[in-house]
Design a protein around this motif. Structure first.
Motif, PDB file in Angstrom:
ATOM      1  N   THR A  54       0.873  -1.167   0.000  1.00  0.00           N
ATOM      2  CA  THR A  54       0.000   0.000   0.000  1.00  0.00           C
ATOM      3  C   THR A  54       0.909   1.215   0.000  1.00  0.00           C
ATOM      4  OG1 THR A  54      -1.716  -1.157   1.236  1.00  0.00           O
ATOM      5  CG2 THR A  54      -1.819   1.245   1.223  1.00  0.00           C
ATOM      6  N   VAL A  55       0.796   2.033  -1.024  1.00  0.00           N
ATOM      7  CA  VAL A  55       1.641   3.215  -1.173  1.00  0.00           C
ATOM      8  C   VAL A  55       0.848   4.425  -0.696  1.00  0.00           C
ATOM      9  CG1 VAL A  55       2.917   4.668  -2.795  1.00  0.00           C
ATOM     10  CG2 VAL A  55       2.850   2.176  -3.122  1.00  0.00           C
ATOM     11  N   TRP A  56       1.430   5.179   0.232  1.00  0.00           N
ATOM     12  CA  TRP A  56       0.813   6.388   0.778  1.00  0.00           C
ATOM     13  C   TRP A  56       1.589   7.596   0.284  1.00  0.00           C
ATOM     14  CZ3 TRP A  56      -3.554   6.173   3.761  1.00  0.00           C
ATOM     15  CH2 TRP A  56      -3.913   4.912   4.246  1.00  0.00           C
ATOM     16  N   ALA A  57       0.872   8.592  -0.221  1.00  0.00           N
ATOM     17  CA  ALA A  57       1.471   9.850  -0.661  1.00  0.00           C
ATOM     18  C   ALA A  57       0.768  10.989   0.061  1.00  0.00           C
ATOM     19  CB  ALA A  57       1.328  10.008  -2.167  1.00  0.00           C
ATOM     20  N   ASN A  58       1.524  12.006   0.425  1.00  0.00           N
ATOM     21  CA  ASN A  58       0.958  13.140   1.153  1.00  0.00           C
ATOM     22  C   ASN A  58       1.328  14.458   0.482  1.00  0.00           C
ATOM     23  OD1 ASN A  58      -0.216  11.684   3.464  1.00  0.00           O
ATOM     24  ND2 ASN A  58       1.917  11.117   3.828  1.00  0.00           N
ATOM     25  N   ARG A  59       0.574  15.497   0.822  1.00  0.00           N
ATOM     26  CA  ARG A  59       0.771  16.865   0.353  1.00  0.00           C
ATOM     27  C   ARG A  59       0.779  16.943  -1.176  1.00  0.00           C
ATOM     28  NH1 ARG A  59       3.341  15.773   4.813  1.00  0.00           N
ATOM     29  NH2 ARG A  59       5.344  15.256   3.916  1.00  0.00           N
ATOM     30  N   GLN A  60       1.739  17.639  -1.766  1.00  0.00           N
ATOM     31  CA  GLN A  60       1.750  17.857  -3.213  1.00  0.00           C
ATOM     32  C   GLN A  60       1.927  16.551  -3.970  1.00  0.00           C
ATOM     33  OE1 GLN A  60       1.076  20.860  -4.748  1.00  0.00           O
ATOM     34  NE2 GLN A  60       0.978  19.622  -6.602  1.00  0.00           N
ATOM     35  N   LEU A  61       2.664  15.600  -3.408  1.00  0.00           N
ATOM     36  CA  LEU A  61       2.818  14.301  -4.059  1.00  0.00           C
ATOM     37  C   LEU A  61       1.465  13.615  -4.217  1.00  0.00           C
ATOM     38  CD1 LEU A  61       4.638  12.119  -5.263  1.00  0.00           C
ATOM     39  CD2 LEU A  61       5.033  11.270  -2.933  1.00  0.00           C
ATOM     40  N   ALA A  62       0.598  13.738  -3.220  1.00  0.00           N
ATOM     41  CA  ALA A  62      -0.744  13.142  -3.292  1.00  0.00           C
ATOM     42  C   ALA A  62      -1.565  13.785  -4.404  1.00  0.00           C
ATOM     43  CB  ALA A  62      -1.459  13.294  -1.954  1.00  0.00           C
ATOM     44  N   VAL A  63      -1.492  15.085  -4.532  1.00  0.00           N
ATOM     45  CA  VAL A  63      -2.224  15.804  -5.580  1.00  0.00           C
ATOM     46  C   VAL A  63      -1.750  15.338  -6.952  1.00  0.00           C
ATOM     47  CG1 VAL A  63      -2.647  18.090  -6.589  1.00  0.00           C
ATOM     48  CG2 VAL A  63      -2.628  17.803  -4.094  1.00  0.00           C
ATOM     49  N   ASN A  64      -0.429  15.211  -7.116  1.00  0.00           N
ATOM     50  CA  ASN A  64       0.127  14.806  -8.405  1.00  0.00           C
ATOM     51  C   ASN A  64      -0.198  13.351  -8.723  1.00  0.00           C
ATOM     52  OD1 ASN A  64       1.140  17.382  -8.550  1.00  0.00           O
ATOM     53  ND2 ASN A  64       3.211  16.809  -7.980  1.00  0.00           N
ATOM     54  N   VAL A  65      -0.191  12.484  -7.712  1.00  0.00           N
ATOM     55  CA  VAL A  65      -0.554  11.075  -7.916  1.00  0.00           C
ATOM     56  C   VAL A  65      -1.997  10.980  -8.396  1.00  0.00           C
ATOM     57  CG1 VAL A  65      -1.079   8.934  -6.668  1.00  0.00           C
ATOM     58  CG2 VAL A  65       1.136  10.015  -6.386  1.00  0.00           C
ATOM     59  N   ALA A  66      -2.890  11.706  -7.749  1.00  0.00           N
ATOM     60  CA  ALA A  66      -4.303  11.669  -8.134  1.00  0.00           C
ATOM     61  C   ALA A  66      -4.504  12.164  -9.564  1.00  0.00           C
ATOM     62  CB  ALA A  66      -5.131  12.508  -7.165  1.00  0.00           C
ATOM     63  N   ALA A  67      -3.650  13.076 -10.010  1.00  0.00           N
ATOM     64  CA  ALA A  67      -3.803  13.659 -11.341  1.00  0.00           C
ATOM     65  C   ALA A  67      -3.263  12.768 -12.459  1.00  0.00           C
ATOM     66  CB  ALA A  67      -3.108  15.016 -11.399  1.00  0.00           C
ATOM     67  N   CYS A  68      -2.266  11.913 -12.170  1.00  0.00           N
ATOM     68  CA  CYS A  68      -1.634  11.242 -13.311  1.00  0.00           C
ATOM     69  C   CYS A  68      -1.363   9.746 -13.153  1.00  0.00           C
ATOM     70  CB  CYS A  68      -0.332  11.949 -13.673  1.00  0.00           C
ATOM     71  SG  CYS A  68       0.947  11.832 -12.433  1.00  0.00           S
ATOM     72  N   VAL A  69      -1.635   9.135 -12.013  1.00  0.00           N
ATOM     73  CA  VAL A  69      -1.370   7.705 -11.852  1.00  0.00           C
ATOM     74  C   VAL A  69      -2.669   6.930 -12.032  1.00  0.00           C
ATOM     75  CG1 VAL A  69      -0.626   5.939 -10.215  1.00  0.00           C
ATOM     76  CG2 VAL A  69       0.635   8.079 -10.371  1.00  0.00           C
ATOM     77  N   GLU A  70      -2.614   5.889 -12.881  1.00  0.00           N
ATOM     78  CA  GLU A  70      -3.801   5.084 -13.180  1.00  0.00           C
ATOM     79  C   GLU A  70      -3.479   3.601 -13.037  1.00  0.00           C
ATOM     80  OE1 GLU A  70      -5.090   6.144 -17.072  1.00  0.00           O
ATOM     81  OE2 GLU A  70      -5.442   8.235 -16.542  1.00  0.00           O
ATOM     82  N   VAL A  71      -4.519   2.798 -12.902  1.00  0.00           N
ATOM     83  CA  VAL A  71      -4.376   1.350 -12.760  1.00  0.00           C
ATOM     84  C   VAL A  71      -3.631   0.778 -13.970  1.00  0.00           C
ATOM     85  CG1 VAL A  71      -5.630  -0.843 -12.635  1.00  0.00           C
ATOM     86  CG2 VAL A  71      -6.464   1.132 -11.370  1.00  0.00           C
ATOM     87  N   GLY A  72      -2.698  -0.131 -13.700  1.00  0.00           N
ATOM     88  CA  GLY A  72      -1.958  -0.815 -14.753  1.00  0.00           C
ATOM     89  C   GLY A  72      -0.673  -0.139 -15.167  1.00  0.00           C
ATOM     90  N   GLN A  73      -0.465   1.110 -14.766  1.00  0.00           N
ATOM     91  CA  GLN A  73       0.743   1.810 -15.171  1.00  0.00           C
ATOM     92  C   GLN A  73       1.951   1.311 -14.389  1.00  0.00           C
ATOM     93  OE1 GLN A  73      -0.229   5.975 -14.601  1.00  0.00           O
ATOM     94  NE2 GLN A  73      -1.006   6.149 -16.687  1.00  0.00           N
ATOM     95  N   PRO A  74       3.114   1.194 -15.068  1.00  0.00           N
ATOM     96  CA  PRO A  74       4.337   0.813 -14.366  1.00  0.00           C
ATOM     97  C   PRO A  74       4.932   2.040 -13.672  1.00  0.00           C
ATOM     98  CG  PRO A  74       4.785   1.053 -16.703  1.00  0.00           C
ATOM     99  CD  PRO A  74       3.306   1.275 -16.515  1.00  0.00           C
ATOM    100  N   VAL A  75       5.230   1.909 -12.388  1.00  0.00           N
ATOM    101  CA  VAL A  75       5.774   3.026 -11.617  1.00  0.00           C
ATOM    102  C   VAL A  75       6.979   2.585 -10.791  1.00  0.00           C
ATOM    103  CG1 VAL A  75       3.615   4.344 -11.484  1.00  0.00           C
ATOM    104  CG2 VAL A  75       4.162   2.669  -9.722  1.00  0.00           C
TER     105      VAL A  75
END
Length: 158
Positions: A54-75
């Motif tokens: 389970t990956v947790w992101a906070n502050r600006q990283l959380a905003v950016n994750v919500a904007a551009c990370v989708e299911v199936g993408q390699p990260v």
């Protein structure tokens, strides 16, 4: 101080869940990391065990994750590993491996991405910095210039 820092490469397994909390924005998603190995008998790559984090992101990283990370993408995820165990009444004890992310990015060995700088929050002063001079200033003298030119100048002078 004695934290376990990890860097894992895997695929996004669940849609990131974004929430605005009193402490600031937060996002989380599940990451699937599957080991691969070369099977000599089959002469092919074979999938091994899959670990889920389970990956947790906070502050600006959380905003950016919500904007551009989708299911199936390699990260690629870097952060602090935290293993939790919990026992609930009437249930078996379970463990969870969480990563408190410091950095998250797309795995460019498996695709391309287009980076877009996030907008600065309102009210943040932006200091104007001059553009650095990237050019090397020219220097005079026979000791400068390409080696072939230096040797010709030295011959011409003598």
């Amino acid at each position: 101080m004695n934290e376990t820092i990890v860097c894992v490469v895997g695929n996004v397994a669940t849609q990131p869940l974004y929430r605005e909390l009193a402490a600031g924005p937060s996002a989380r998603f599940r990451l699937a990391v599957t080991a691969r190995y070369w099977d000599r008998e089959k002469s092919a790559w074979t999938d091994g065990h899959t670990n889920f984090f389970t990956v947790w992101a906070n502050r600006q990283l959380a905003v950016n994750v919500a904007a551009c990370v989708e299911v199936g993408q390699p990260v690629v995820v870097q952060g602090r590993l935290k293993v939790r165990t919990e026992a609930r009444e009437g249930q078996q004890q379970w463990a969870s491996a969480d990563i408190d992310a410091v950095a998250i990015g797309h795995d460019l060995s498996r695709g391309t991405a287009l980076f877009q700088r996030a907008a600065k929050p309102e009210g943040t002063p932006v200091a104007a910095r001059p553009e650095p001079n990237w050019e090397t200033p020219p220097q005079a003298g026979p000791q400068d210039g390409p080696p072939a030119q230096r040797s010709l100048e030295a011959v011409a002078v003598t």
